[in-house]
Design a protein around this motif. Sequence first.
Motif, PDB file in Angstrom:
ATOM      1  N   LEU A   1       0.815  -1.214   0.000  1.00 23.55           N
ATOM      2  CA  LEU A   1       0.000   0.000   0.000  1.00 23.55           C
ATOM      3  C   LEU A   1       0.849   1.266   0.000  1.00 23.55           C
ATOM      4  CD1 LEU A   1      -2.850  -0.996   2.484  1.00 23.55           C
ATOM      5  CD2 LEU A   1      -2.947  -0.889  -0.009  1.00 23.55           C
ATOM      6  N   LEU A   2       2.142   1.159   0.316  1.00 27.44           N
ATOM      7  CA  LEU A   2       3.015   2.337   0.273  1.00 27.44           C
ATOM      8  C   LEU A   2       3.027   2.969  -1.114  1.00 27.44           C
ATOM      9  CD1 LEU A   2       6.129   1.092   2.299  1.00 27.44           C
ATOM     10  CD2 LEU A   2       4.466   2.801   3.027  1.00 27.44           C
ATOM     11  N   ASN A   3       2.852   2.134  -2.156  1.00 31.57           N
ATOM     12  CA  ASN A   3       2.886   2.651  -3.520  1.00 31.57           C
ATOM     13  C   ASN A   3       1.678   3.522  -3.850  1.00 31.57           C
ATOM     14  OD1 ASN A   3       5.196   1.063  -4.119  1.00 31.57           O
ATOM     15  ND2 ASN A   3       3.886  -0.714  -4.445  1.00 31.57           N
ATOM     16  N   VAL A   4       0.559   3.285  -3.157  1.00 30.76           N
ATOM     17  CA  VAL A   4      -0.714   3.872  -3.586  1.00 30.76           C
ATOM     18  C   VAL A   4      -0.722   5.395  -3.502  1.00 30.76           C
ATOM     19  CG1 VAL A   4      -3.195   3.956  -3.153  1.00 30.76           C
ATOM     20  CG2 VAL A   4      -1.977   1.761  -3.117  1.00 30.76           C
ATOM     21  N   PRO A   5      -0.380   6.019  -2.354  1.00 31.22           N
ATOM     22  CA  PRO A   5      -0.424   7.491  -2.339  1.00 31.22           C
ATOM     23  C   PRO A   5       0.542   8.129  -3.328  1.00 31.22           C
ATOM     24  CG  PRO A   5       0.566   6.630  -0.320  1.00 31.22           C
ATOM     25  CD  PRO A   5      -0.041   5.476  -1.035  1.00 31.22           C
ATOM     26  N   PHE A   6       1.746   7.543  -3.472  1.00 33.67           N
ATOM     27  CA  PHE A   6       2.694   8.058  -4.463  1.00 33.67           C
ATOM     28  C   PHE A   6       2.110   7.934  -5.868  1.00 33.67           C
ATOM     29  CE2 PHE A   6       5.707   6.775  -1.049  1.00 33.67           C
ATOM     30  CZ  PHE A   6       6.286   8.016  -0.827  1.00 33.67           C
ATOM     31  N   GLY A   7       1.491   6.768  -6.153  1.00 37.15           N
ATOM     32  CA  GLY A   7       0.953   6.545  -7.474  1.00 37.15           C
ATOM     33  C   GLY A   7      -0.195   7.476  -7.818  1.00 37.15           C
ATOM     34  N   VAL A   8      -1.133   7.669  -6.877  1.00 40.82           N
ATOM     35  CA  VAL A   8      -2.274   8.546  -7.127  1.00 40.82           C
ATOM     36  C   VAL A   8      -1.808   9.976  -7.379  1.00 40.82           C
ATOM     37  CG1 VAL A   8      -4.334   9.573  -6.078  1.00 40.82           C
ATOM     38  CG2 VAL A   8      -3.901   7.108  -5.853  1.00 40.82           C
ATOM     39  N   ALA A   9      -0.890  10.460  -6.542  1.00 39.62           N
ATOM     40  CA  ALA A   9      -0.402  11.832  -6.701  1.00 39.62           C
ATOM     41  C   ALA A   9       0.332  12.003  -8.032  1.00 39.62           C
ATOM     42  CB  ALA A   9       0.514  12.195  -5.535  1.00 39.62           C
ATOM     43  N   THR A  10       1.121  11.005  -8.417  1.00 41.94           N
ATOM     44  CA  THR A  10       1.891  11.117  -9.650  1.00 41.94           C
ATOM     45  C   THR A  10       0.986  11.050 -10.873  1.00 41.94           C
ATOM     46  OG1 THR A  10       3.748  10.053  -8.517  1.00 41.94           O
ATOM     47  CG2 THR A  10       3.873  10.211 -10.901  1.00 41.94           C
ATOM     48  N   VAL A  11      -0.054  10.220 -10.838  1.00 36.97           N
ATOM     49  CA  VAL A  11      -1.006  10.171 -11.946  1.00 36.97           C
ATOM     50  C   VAL A  11      -1.642  11.543 -12.155  1.00 36.97           C
ATOM     51  CG1 VAL A  11      -3.268   9.284 -12.627  1.00 36.97           C
ATOM     52  CG2 VAL A  11      -1.497   7.706 -11.857  1.00 36.97           C
ATOM     53  N   ALA A  12      -2.040  12.188 -11.056  1.00 36.57           N
ATOM     54  CA  ALA A  12      -2.652  13.520 -11.165  1.00 36.57           C
ATOM     55  C   ALA A  12      -1.670  14.534 -11.743  1.00 36.57           C
ATOM     56  CB  ALA A  12      -3.153  13.977  -9.793  1.00 36.57           C
ATOM     57  N   LEU A  13      -0.416  14.495 -11.287  1.00 36.40           N
ATOM     58  CA  LEU A  13       0.594  15.420 -11.795  1.00 36.40           C
ATOM     59  C   LEU A  13       0.893  15.155 -13.279  1.00 36.40           C
ATOM     60  CD1 LEU A  13       3.094  15.450  -8.787  1.00 36.40           C
ATOM     61  CD2 LEU A  13       1.646  17.344  -9.539  1.00 36.40           C
ATOM     62  N   ALA A  14       0.949  13.865 -13.652  1.00 33.78           N
ATOM     63  CA  ALA A  14       1.250  13.519 -15.043  1.00 33.78           C
ATOM     64  C   ALA A  14       0.149  13.991 -15.976  1.00 33.78           C
ATOM     65  CB  ALA A  14       1.441  12.009 -15.171  1.00 33.78           C
ATOM     66  N   ALA A  15      -1.106  13.801 -15.574  1.00 37.71           N
ATOM     67  CA  ALA A  15      -2.215  14.228 -16.418  1.00 37.71           C
ATOM     68  C   ALA A  15      -2.195  15.732 -16.650  1.00 37.71           C
ATOM     69  CB  ALA A  15      -3.538  13.807 -15.775  1.00 37.71           C
ATOM     70  N   ARG A  16      -1.657  16.461 -15.694  1.00 34.58           N
ATOM     71  CA  ARG A  16      -1.656  17.919 -15.811  1.00 34.58           C
ATOM     72  C   ARG A  16      -0.402  18.464 -16.482  1.00 34.58           C
ATOM     73  NH1 ARG A  16      -2.667  22.246 -10.833  1.00 34.58           N
ATOM     74  NH2 ARG A  16      -2.490  24.142 -12.110  1.00 34.58           N
ATOM     75  N   HIS A  17       0.752  17.895 -16.205  1.00 33.08           N
ATOM     76  CA  HIS A  17       2.008  18.560 -16.576  1.00 33.08           C
ATOM     77  C   HIS A  17       2.806  17.887 -17.692  1.00 33.08           C
ATOM     78  CE1 HIS A  17       1.551  21.413 -13.389  1.00 33.08           C
ATOM     79  NE2 HIS A  17       1.600  20.496 -12.431  1.00 33.08           N
ATOM     80  N   LEU A  18       2.551  16.623 -18.011  1.00 32.97           N
ATOM     81  CA  LEU A  18       3.322  16.018 -19.096  1.00 32.97           C
ATOM     82  C   LEU A  18       2.919  16.638 -20.430  1.00 32.97           C
ATOM     83  CD1 LEU A  18       3.618  12.186 -18.353  1.00 32.97           C
ATOM     84  CD2 LEU A  18       5.303  13.988 -18.013  1.00 32.97           C
ATOM     85  N   PRO A  19       3.843  16.730 -21.371  1.00 36.44           N
ATOM     86  CA  PRO A  19       3.515  17.343 -22.667  1.00 36.44           C
ATOM     87  C   PRO A  19       2.436  16.564 -23.398  1.00 36.44           C
ATOM     88  CG  PRO A  19       5.857  16.764 -22.528  1.00 36.44           C
ATOM     89  CD  PRO A  19       5.239  16.296 -21.283  1.00 36.44           C
ATOM     90  N   ARG A  20       1.704  17.263 -24.226  1.00 33.94           N
ATOM     91  CA  ARG A  20       0.673  16.611 -25.023  1.00 33.94           C
ATOM     92  C   ARG A  20       1.302  15.582 -25.966  1.00 33.94           C
ATOM     93  NH1 ARG A  20      -3.260  21.654 -26.929  1.00 33.94           N
ATOM     94  NH2 ARG A  20      -3.988  22.233 -24.819  1.00 33.94           N
ATOM     95  N   PRO A  21       0.543  14.524 -26.278  1.00 28.75           N
ATOM     96  CA  PRO A  21       1.105  13.489 -27.166  1.00 28.75           C
ATOM     97  C   PRO A  21       1.513  14.060 -28.513  1.00 28.75           C
ATOM     98  CG  PRO A  21      -0.905  12.719 -26.103  1.00 28.75           C
ATOM     99  CD  PRO A  21      -0.789  14.179 -25.789  1.00 28.75           C
ATOM    100  N   ARG A  22       2.707  13.664 -28.953  1.00 29.50           N
ATOM    101  CA  ARG A  22       3.198  14.073 -30.274  1.00 29.50           C
ATOM    102  C   ARG A  22       3.697  12.846 -31.010  1.00 29.50           C
ATOM    103  NH1 ARG A  22       7.447  18.695 -28.950  1.00 29.50           N
ATOM    104  NH2 ARG A  22       7.934  17.170 -27.320  1.00 29.50           N
TER     105      ARG A  22
END
Length: 508
Positions: A199-220
């Motif tokens: 379960l240690l992975n879960v909070p890190f994973g949820v937060a990173t998914v949210a950050l990735a959806a917002r900040h990673l560049p659009r698909p090219r």
Amino acid sequence: MSAGTGPTGEGPTADGPIGEGPAAKPPRERFDAAGRRVLLVCVAGGFTTLLDQSVLNTSIPALREALHAQPAHLQWIVAGYSLAFGLALIPGGRLGDVKGRKWFFVTGLALFTLVSLVSATATDPGVLIAARLLQGAGAGLVNSQMIGTLQDVFDGQLRARALGMYAVTGSLAFALGPPIGGMVLAAAGPELGWRLTFLLNVPFGVATVALAARHLPRPRPAARHADLDLVGLLLVGALTLALMLPFVQPPGWTGWLGFTAAALLLLGTLARWQRRYAGRGGHPLIHPALTRSAPYALGTATAMAQFGSSLAASLVLTMFLQDGLGLSPLGAALVALPSALAMATASALAWRVVQRFGRRTITIGMIGSALAMLGSGLVAHWAPAAVLPWLLAMLQLLSGASVGLMGSTNQAFVLRHAPAEAAGVSGAILQMTQRIAAAVAVSALSGVYLRATAGGGGHRSAYLAASVVCAAVAGLAVLASVFAGRAGGREQREHEPVAMSRGRTAVR
């Protein structure tokens, strides 16, 4: 893949010659705000997926008791993650090239996080094995997108620094995993503790998914049609299974001969298919030019033997400390902690050692690693129990320092000698082969240890046997490193007259 870093971006860059003295330093560039956000997402994704393996090692004895797992179950739980991780890297990278990386990153990390919940609530070894395979596939998909994203977003010095930070994240996750796992098990008890480590992975994973959806560049997308070489991928997977299964379920002498014949047949079929696929204009899983480059092939063999033997030695040590010596999970983690700290420190200083000793740094590091593994087995067999944890901790210090010195240096050397026509896939192939080697080594060495203890041989004798095998594998890495250095030297001498001739032509 950047020419200056390995798939993990560690250590000395391959842009400058290894061991030929310091080059003039270019002005230091800085990340802009968008670049820092992308880097944060990639570092967080790497930490989340790489922490998983090192935390789990500490939980294996508790997990075995809670699920009544057999040795074969434990081998698949540990090795299956590395197997699926490695096999997902190449197709994941190709899909990211074709369709864009952002949503494959998000999908892979969401899968990894969701299946972590399944792992934490498993009540049957088979369910946990399936969950670990899915976790590994998700982690491989995520890491292939991270490497590609860092290459897409950054250039030159910034790319090398970004990949270097990704490497530091891996070392940090490896260092923090055992003490974190030990503290969780000590606080919550073995029954609940091993579930909480997933379960240690879960909070890190949820937060990173949210950050990735917002900040990673659009698909090219960079290509119109996918070229995944699925046949090559299936052949590699079948070959890996042919190497793993005899250790998971010992088949007797007749079975061993059958698996050996199957492995040789699959290896030959893979080689022929790769040549045929490349001849048809496709992009084979393992580019033929990589196998024709002796420094690259031998350097990759060195990395495979080092990575596999190191992960297997770490797992067997954790089981011995808890099962054989009766240490608590936290006590076992503290014995292993010097290795992680020494590895992180040595990795940071490796470039200074390379400037002094050049390519020999890799061979020296592998010799130190092999001696540490052999020494651990010998002292475990002969030393009194009262001083054994201290002696093992000292040898772990040597082991971590040795791996830290040679790991990043070897990666830089390997990619420096990757043929130009295969430079784009050379790093992914290196990382894939390391993960597959880890799957085979972990299943084999844990099998040696678990079956020796089950057979009444005693934990000390079992750990000695496993350590001797680990040291032998590390010894193969020493030989491969020596031959890789000689091949690299010959290649450099062959290219020098050509470069000098071109220089004279340019002057004219």
